[in-house]
Write an enzyme that holds these catalytic residues in place. Sequence first.
Site, PDB file in Angstrom:
ATOM      1  N   ALA A   1       2.159   2.279  -1.779  1.00 12.08           N
ATOM      2  CA  ALA A   1       2.583   2.029  -3.156  1.00 12.08           C
ATOM      3  C   ALA A   1       1.595   1.278  -4.043  1.00 12.08           C
ATOM      4  O   ALA A   1       1.669   1.380  -5.264  1.00 12.08           O
ATOM      5  CB  ALA A   1       3.918   1.268  -3.152  1.00 12.08           C
TER       6      ALA A   1
ATOM      7  N   PRO B   1      -1.097  -0.153  -6.546  1.00 11.23           N
ATOM      8  CA  PRO B   1      -0.582  -1.435  -7.057  1.00 11.23           C
ATOM      9  C   PRO B   1       0.865  -1.389  -7.565  1.00 11.23           C
ATOM     10  O   PRO B   1       1.345  -2.350  -8.136  1.00 11.23           O
ATOM     11  CB  PRO B   1      -1.542  -1.764  -8.202  1.00 11.23           C
ATOM     12  CG  PRO B   1      -1.953  -0.415  -8.717  1.00 11.23           C
ATOM     13  CD  PRO B   1      -1.995   0.507  -7.524  1.00 11.23           C
TER      14      PRO B   1
ATOM     15  N   ASP C   1       2.624  -0.342   7.784  1.00 14.64           N
ATOM     16  CA  ASP C   1       1.642   0.718   8.001  1.00 14.64           C
ATOM     17  C   ASP C   1       2.327   2.075   7.915  1.00 14.64           C
ATOM     18  O   ASP C   1       3.186   2.408   8.747  1.00 14.64           O
ATOM     19  CB  ASP C   1       0.985   0.524   9.374  1.00 14.64           C
ATOM     20  CG  ASP C   1      -0.158   1.499   9.627  1.00 14.64           C
ATOM     21  OD1 ASP C   1      -0.277   2.493   8.873  1.00 14.64           O
ATOM     22  OD2 ASP C   1      -0.938   1.268  10.572  1.00 14.64           O
TER      23      ASP C   1
ATOM     24  N   CYS D   1      -4.705  12.107  -5.877  1.00  8.80           N
ATOM     25  CA  CYS D   1      -5.501  12.151  -7.111  1.00  8.80           C
ATOM     26  C   CYS D   1      -6.802  12.896  -6.857  1.00  8.80           C
ATOM     27  O   CYS D   1      -7.888  12.433  -7.194  1.00  8.80           O
ATOM     28  CB  CYS D   1      -5.762  10.746  -7.659  1.00  8.80           C
ATOM     29  SG  CYS D   1      -6.602   9.634  -6.519  1.00  8.80           S
TER      30      CYS D   1
END
Length: 463
Positions: A263, A265, A327, A398
Amino acid sequence: MGKQINEREVVLEILMEITENGAYSHKILGDVLSKYQYLEKRERAFITRVVEGTLEHMIEIDYILNQISKTKVKKMKPVIRNLLRSSVYQLKYMDSVPDHAVCSEAVKLAVRKGFSGLRGYVNGVLRNVVRKMDEIEYPKEDVQRLSVKYSVPEWILSLWKKEYGEAITEKMAADFQKEKPITIRCCMNRVTPEVLKEKLEAEGAKVEAHPYLPYAFYLSDYDYLEGLESFQEGLFAVQDISSMFVGELADPKAGDHVIDVCAAPGGKSLHVAEKLQLADEVAARENGTEKKTGRVEARDLTEYKTDLIWQNIDRSGLGNICAVCKDASVFDEYDKETADLVITDLPCSGLGVLGKKPDLKYRVQPEDLEELADLQRKILTCAQAIVKDGGTLMYSTCTVNPGENMDNVHWFLKEYPQFELDDITENLCKELRSDVIEKGCIQFFPGVHDCDGFFIARLKKKA
């Protein structure tokens, strides 16, 4: 406090940290600008532009230097190499800086850095660049031509050309070098888009509506982001429109338990938490019942990253979200089938955000793509087990590398037939509906779409 630094020396130190010591450009530049916040806007803008511009155009700059200098770029001393690079950027791309000033300041800086014996070399190379810049012949061959023109490594361009064709490849490469305003998301739990726009304009910023989402804006012409009262009050978050579509397509329902496994920032988690709070409130009003309390658990690997999430949670004012250190590549039996919605925005090559993180294109290597795809599959294997029957798994990256995107989706559907792609068409604005792939996926391309390069897939677990 008065000016106590030399801007070009700061540029040189930042470039040394990035190119020689492996620092990330967006992080070190942000840290340095915060440290020297007392400088005038013009001086901070100079540092930012020269650092980012040098990195964006570095392959072209090195090509120019190799045509001019007898000592090739790779053989130069690191300080001289980066000093010449930033100077060539100023000579070629900054008309506001006189050529003689660039040359003389570079010579002074070389002396100040202990290279007085190379002052003649620095001066000679830069004056030759000034004289011969327009005579330099660029490569003619397609991939090499694009590589030098747009400063993108040849192997990346070859990958894109094979997958998407030359037209999209050149559009992406060109778009990475364009200067753009930042994109912000209005925090709807605190303010309406109309009021936010008025407040920002009253603070002297330029605000333009984004064509894709009604709560997204382009923001420019401000002095310092953290100096804006609207930012301090948590009325908006800096987030690219492509990233906002993760929350938009996730479409959380009242009472949902949401887990975001990678997640930091926290932008996507907070967006979903905001949407979830609204869904809970609407459901309570419509049903005349006590408000459901959906929750978002934003996870990441280290305490440093969860601290970043907590800072953003504190700014948001949202009470239905927490940050947890965990993790994502290790499955916890306690999590099995506990979440209605799981968000997996996974570590990737970042080839879609080279305009914001230009050093990534020199950092990432072809062999990294396979390693990243393997890590993504490992995390997806853990994440799918968390999803309840009838629940949703969001997968995003991304990047514009198919091996980390559609290939992973195809692999996942084969490995986990209890999941199927979920039609996202109705959740998209009309401008994007024709770009949907295989019903449940969308690939954003910089230069083609008004956003970063980004991939999203929505997968539904059969009830």
